[in-house]
Design a protein around this motif. Sequence first.
Motif, PDB file in Angstrom:
ATOM      1  N   THR A 245       9.453   4.945  -2.483  1.00  0.00           N
ATOM      2  CA  THR A 245      10.317   3.954  -3.124  1.00  0.00           C
ATOM      3  C   THR A 245      11.306   4.624  -4.066  1.00  0.00           C
ATOM      4  O   THR A 245      11.230   5.836  -4.342  1.00  0.00           O
TER       5      THR A 245
ATOM      6  N   ASP B  23       5.705  -2.489  -9.947  1.00  0.00           N
ATOM      7  CA  ASP B  23       5.116  -2.407  -8.603  1.00  0.00           C
ATOM      8  C   ASP B  23       5.794  -3.403  -7.676  1.00  0.00           C
ATOM      9  O   ASP B  23       6.163  -3.067  -6.540  1.00  0.00           O
ATOM     10  N   ARG B  24       5.973  -4.628  -8.160  1.00  0.00           N
ATOM     11  CA  ARG B  24       6.585  -5.660  -7.312  1.00  0.00           C
ATOM     12  C   ARG B  24       8.057  -5.368  -7.059  1.00  0.00           C
ATOM     13  O   ARG B  24       8.549  -5.561  -5.943  1.00  0.00           O
TER      14      ARG B  24
ATOM     15  N   ARG C 176       8.192  -2.300  -4.868  1.00  0.00           N
ATOM     16  CA  ARG C 176       7.340  -2.492  -3.696  1.00  0.00           C
ATOM     17  C   ARG C 176       6.466  -1.259  -3.441  1.00  0.00           C
ATOM     18  O   ARG C 176       6.292  -0.812  -2.312  1.00  0.00           O
TER      19      ARG C 176
ATOM     20  N   SER D  91       2.423  -2.622   5.410  1.00  0.00           N
ATOM     21  CA  SER D  91       1.039  -2.748   4.981  1.00  0.00           C
ATOM     22  C   SER D  91       0.859  -4.046   4.207  1.00  0.00           C
ATOM     23  O   SER D  91       1.798  -4.546   3.596  1.00  0.00           O
ATOM     24  N   PRO D  92      -0.346  -4.618   4.191  1.00  0.00           N
ATOM     25  CA  PRO D  92      -0.577  -5.855   3.449  1.00  0.00           C
ATOM     26  C   PRO D  92      -0.207  -5.681   1.982  1.00  0.00           C
ATOM     27  O   PRO D  92      -0.523  -4.675   1.361  1.00  0.00           O
ATOM     28  N   ARG D  93       0.485  -6.677   1.434  1.00  0.00           N
ATOM     29  CA  ARG D  93       0.930  -6.592   0.048  1.00  0.00           C
ATOM     30  C   ARG D  93      -0.240  -6.859  -0.894  1.00  0.00           C
ATOM     31  O   ARG D  93      -0.980  -7.814  -0.741  1.00  0.00           O
ATOM     32  N   LEU D  94      -0.375  -5.994  -1.884  1.00  0.00           N
ATOM     33  CA  LEU D  94      -1.434  -6.132  -2.863  1.00  0.00           C
ATOM     34  C   LEU D  94      -0.813  -6.471  -4.215  1.00  0.00           C
ATOM     35  O   LEU D  94       0.333  -6.134  -4.485  1.00  0.00           O
TER      36      LEU D  94
ATOM     37  N   THR E 139       3.081  -0.674  -3.985  1.00  0.00           N
ATOM     38  CA  THR E 139       1.846  -0.937  -3.243  1.00  0.00           C
ATOM     39  C   THR E 139       2.147  -1.411  -1.828  1.00  0.00           C
ATOM     40  O   THR E 139       1.474  -1.011  -0.864  1.00  0.00           O
ATOM     41  N   GLU E 140       3.160  -2.259  -1.682  1.00  0.00           N
ATOM     42  CA  GLU E 140       3.518  -2.785  -0.362  1.00  0.00           C
ATOM     43  C   GLU E 140       3.850  -1.671   0.619  1.00  0.00           C
ATOM     44  O   GLU E 140       3.566  -1.773   1.817  1.00  0.00           O
ATOM     45  N   ARG E 141       4.446  -0.586   0.128  1.00  0.00           N
ATOM     46  CA  ARG E 141       4.818   0.532   1.005  1.00  0.00           C
ATOM     47  C   ARG E 141       3.725   1.587   1.086  1.00  0.00           C
ATOM     48  O   ARG E 141       3.945   2.683   1.610  1.00  0.00           O
TER      49      ARG E 141
ATOM     50  N   ALA F 225       5.358   1.213   5.837  1.00  0.00           N
ATOM     51  CA  ALA F 225       5.936  -0.100   5.583  1.00  0.00           C
ATOM     52  C   ALA F 225       5.245  -1.131   6.458  1.00  0.00           C
ATOM     53  O   ALA F 225       4.902  -0.887   7.607  1.00  0.00           O
TER      54      ALA F 225
END
Length: 488
Positions: free
Chosen positions: A366, A28-29, A32, A19-22, A34-36, A17
């Motif tokens: 997630t 995905d949004r 979360r 990490s830069p959000r892609l 990619t964010e995780r 948790a």
Amino acid sequence: MNSPSATGAPHDSSPRAGSPRLPGGPLDRYFRITERGSTYAREIRGGFATFFTMAYILVLNPIILGAAEDKTGAKLDPAQLVTATALVAAVMTVIMGVGGNLPLALAAGLGLNAVVAFQLAPLMTWDDAMGLIVLEGLIICVLVLTGLREAVMHAIPQPLKQAISVGIGLFIAFIGFVDAGFVTRIPDAANTTVPVQLGTGSLTGWPMLVFGLGVVLTIVLLARKVKGAILISIVAMTVLAVILDKAADIKTWGLTTPALPDSAVALPDFGLLGNFDVFGAFGQVSVVTVLLLVFTLILSDFFDTMGTVVGVTAEAGLLDERGQVPDLGRVLLIDGAAAVAGGAASASSATTYIESAAGVGEGARTGFANLFTGGLFALALFLTPVLTIVPLQAAAPALVAVGFLMMTQVKHIDWDRYDIAIPAFLTIAVMPFTYSITNGIGAGFLAYVVIKTALGKAREVHWLLWGASALFLVYFAIDPIEQLLGVK
């Protein structure tokens, strides 16, 4: 009550948790992913891993509840229990995924179903027993919304919480030995000094061989940290039992005969849904007994859920900078709702499973993983004929294994401090010896309060613990109290 994990899953080395959000799609949004630091593939793989690690509950829950009789002598139908167990697990796991966005699966809790089968049912009807589960879940939801749930958690010393888990583990293991016929009651107990014995004096028969081999296989798989060890053992021993039932002349397997069904697939039977009476128990037993039974259910649910949620979330690297679970209130509220759903469906109280750690080990970060775990439970709704051929001798080794896993928490108790060790010992010992989780908790609480008072440390005892101990005192002394009051 959910059991500790035997997965031995390694920690994932992917980004945690923070990490830069892609950029990603709507799913995905929302989740979360990619964010995780996760991917769709990891989430799907994690969802499957969690299901296959905890799918044993589809066998064990019907066996535990189906083996018990209520006050009227009625039993629950095993096929309907499979449906109820799978349905609640499917629905609540998906809700946790969508609402809590954590890879935490839910199903009927081992330990909690033992309370229902062996403590509630003998005192009342099944509808009344399941009504108490619904009531327990509603109270938990209220406690979460008011913030009192954490207050209750803090009131009970950690060693006593651990002792409760250990005691339940021994109780579950004892149930496994008894259900398999490895331990039996001596028929002429009035003329002997020992109430139970090994088998019928010795271990005989093919069913006992299945149980023995099942125990060996389970402990070997656990020792080797094989994922899904418990489920693998149940499946393997069921296959062996089916073969033996065809090849040998076996008089009885007990509750379930391992005969192949005419069809592996059938429509689910929802006959148990809605069979509950929230206040029916108050007409069957005393108000004090009802309060203590609900209190026992709440305690078991409390400790399992808090430990599981924190443990799995920490393993996933999702705790915030203060070491807290994200959206904990929402997660606990969903868990409370799962208890309500379990009672309403007659599947016993549903709770969060530590086996969710298997999914985390496969990369799940997630709630998206829950969609697949829940989907597989939904698929199991149509596999009732297969799930109901598992004999007790093939499933009971899992109970023994769960007992061991819960027993490991005993190492955290400081046995050199008698003010903690003695209450912990009584909690652990009284549960299996009296076949009652409530009795064990009561003995531990009372011993803790008495010893602390005798040592001049009464102020260390939380007022909630004083109140609970007073109720347990009335519970244990209910007979002389009723005689004094002229109730009897």
